[in-house]
Design a protein around this motif. Structure first.
Motif, short mmCIF file in Angstrom:
data_model
loop_
_atom_site.label_atom_id
_atom_site.label_comp_id
_atom_site.label_asym_id
_atom_site.label_seq_id
_atom_site.Cartn_x
_atom_site.Cartn_y
_atom_site.Cartn_z
N LYS A 7 0.83 -1.15 -0.01
CA LYS A 7 -0.02 0.14 -0.04
C LYS A 7 0.93 1.20 0.08
O LYS A 7 0.71 2.25 -0.70
N ILE A 8 1.95 1.23 0.78
CA ILE A 8 2.94 2.33 1.02
C ILE A 8 3.51 2.68 -0.64
O ILE A 8 3.53 3.57 -1.16
N TYR A 9 4.12 1.47 -1.18
CA TYR A 9 4.45 1.62 -2.54
C TYR A 9 3.25 2.23 -3.46
O TYR A 9 3.84 3.10 -4.53
N GLU A 10 2.17 1.71 -3.34
CA GLU A 10 1.07 2.29 -4.23
C GLU A 10 1.08 3.81 -3.87
O GLU A 10 0.75 4.59 -5.02
N LEU A 11 0.91 3.98 -2.74
CA LEU A 11 0.62 5.59 -2.62
C LEU A 11 1.71 6.55 -2.97
O LEU A 11 1.32 7.54 -3.59
N ILE A 12 2.95 6.12 -3.02
CA ILE A 12 3.98 6.96 -3.40
C ILE A 12 4.04 6.91 -4.96
O ILE A 12 4.24 7.72 -5.50
N SER A 13 3.86 5.61 -5.57
CA SER A 13 4.01 5.58 -6.98
C SER A 13 2.81 6.34 -7.64
O SER A 13 2.82 6.93 -8.88
N ASP A 14 1.47 6.48 -6.83
CA ASP A 14 0.50 7.09 -7.56
C ASP A 14 0.54 8.63 -7.25
O ASP A 14 -0.35 9.62 -7.77
N SER A 15 1.50 9.00 -6.34
CA SER A 15 1.60 10.49 -6.04
C SER A 15 2.59 11.30 -6.73
O SER A 15 3.56 11.11 -7.17
N ARG A 16 2.39 12.63 -6.95
CA ARG A 16 3.24 13.61 -7.46
C ARG A 16 3.77 14.59 -6.27
O ARG A 16 4.21 15.53 -6.73
N ASP A 17 3.30 14.41 -4.92
CA ASP A 17 3.55 15.27 -4.09
C ASP A 17 4.64 15.11 -3.08
O ASP A 17 4.95 15.96 -2.23
N HIS A 18 5.59 14.05 -3.42
CA HIS A 18 6.83 13.88 -2.62
C HIS A 18 6.70 14.03 -1.15
O HIS A 18 6.73 14.54 -0.53
N MET A 19 5.84 12.94 -0.90
CA MET A 19 5.15 12.68 0.49
C MET A 19 6.41 12.47 1.52
O MET A 19 7.48 11.62 1.43
N THR A 20 6.13 13.04 2.65
CA THR A 20 7.10 12.74 3.96
C THR A 20 6.50 11.23 4.53
O THR A 20 5.18 10.90 4.21
N ALA A 21 7.21 10.77 5.44
CA ALA A 21 6.77 9.54 6.04
C ALA A 21 5.57 9.76 6.90
O ALA A 21 4.68 9.24 7.06
N GLU A 22 5.36 11.12 7.37
CA GLU A 22 4.28 11.45 8.19
C GLU A 22 3.19 11.47 7.42
O GLU A 22 1.95 11.22 7.57
N GLN A 23 3.24 12.16 6.09
CA GLN A 23 2.08 11.99 5.10
C GLN A 23 1.61 10.80 4.80
O GLN A 23 0.53 10.32 4.61
N VAL A 24 2.74 9.88 4.48
CA VAL A 24 2.29 8.45 4.12
C VAL A 24 1.60 7.92 5.17
O VAL A 24 0.57 6.97 5.08
N PHE A 25 1.89 8.10 6.70
CA PHE A 25 1.32 7.48 7.52
C PHE A 25 0.02 7.83 7.61
O PHE A 25 -1.04 7.19 8.08
#
Length: 128
Positions: A7-25
């Motif tokens: 799910k983390i991989y999907e979140l990052i792969s689908d995002s263009r926002d350069h997420m922090t760990a806290e945003q991923v959380f």
């Protein structure tokens, strides 16, 4: 790959926002409300070590995570905003210059973003 890592991989792969760990959380909690921040950090590190995601480290800010698709970044020196840019791949040119195989590179170009330029202009005008 664990359900969290997937799910983390999907979140990052689908995002263009350069997420922090806290945003991923925060995003991961929408699917897995009982997840803890340590699980996110552990899985981000595993995904990064496996080469499935990129870690972007900037002085004075939290690490951000990004997809591995070949691209570079514009970084605003004032607000820290990251923008994707697609430049010609420099691997071959760099390899010729350094004389050893280049596995990867991470190019960050510093700038002052449009929003910060506008804000500075407003401040200048208000002083007049």
């Amino acid at each position: 790959m664990t359900k969290y890592a997937q799910k983390i991989y999907e979140l990052i792969s689908d995002s263009r926002d350069h997420m922090t760990a806290e945003q991923v959380f925060e995003a991961l909690k929408q699917t897995y409300p009982k997840v803890v921040l340590a699980t996110v950090y552990n899985n981000l590190n595993k995904l990064w070590e496996a080469g499935l995601i990129r870690k972007i480290s900037l002085e004075g800010t939290s690490d951000r995570y990004d997809r591995t698709e070949r691209h570079d970044h514009l970084v605003c020196r004032k607000c820290g905003k990251l923008l994707d840019i697609y430049l010609t791949d420099l691997t071959e040119q760099l390899q010729k210059q350094v004389g050893v195989p280049i596995l990867a590179y991470d190019l960050k170009l510093l700038c002052i973003c449009e929003d910060c330029q506008k804000q500075a202009e407003k401040e200048r005008k208000s002083l007049c």
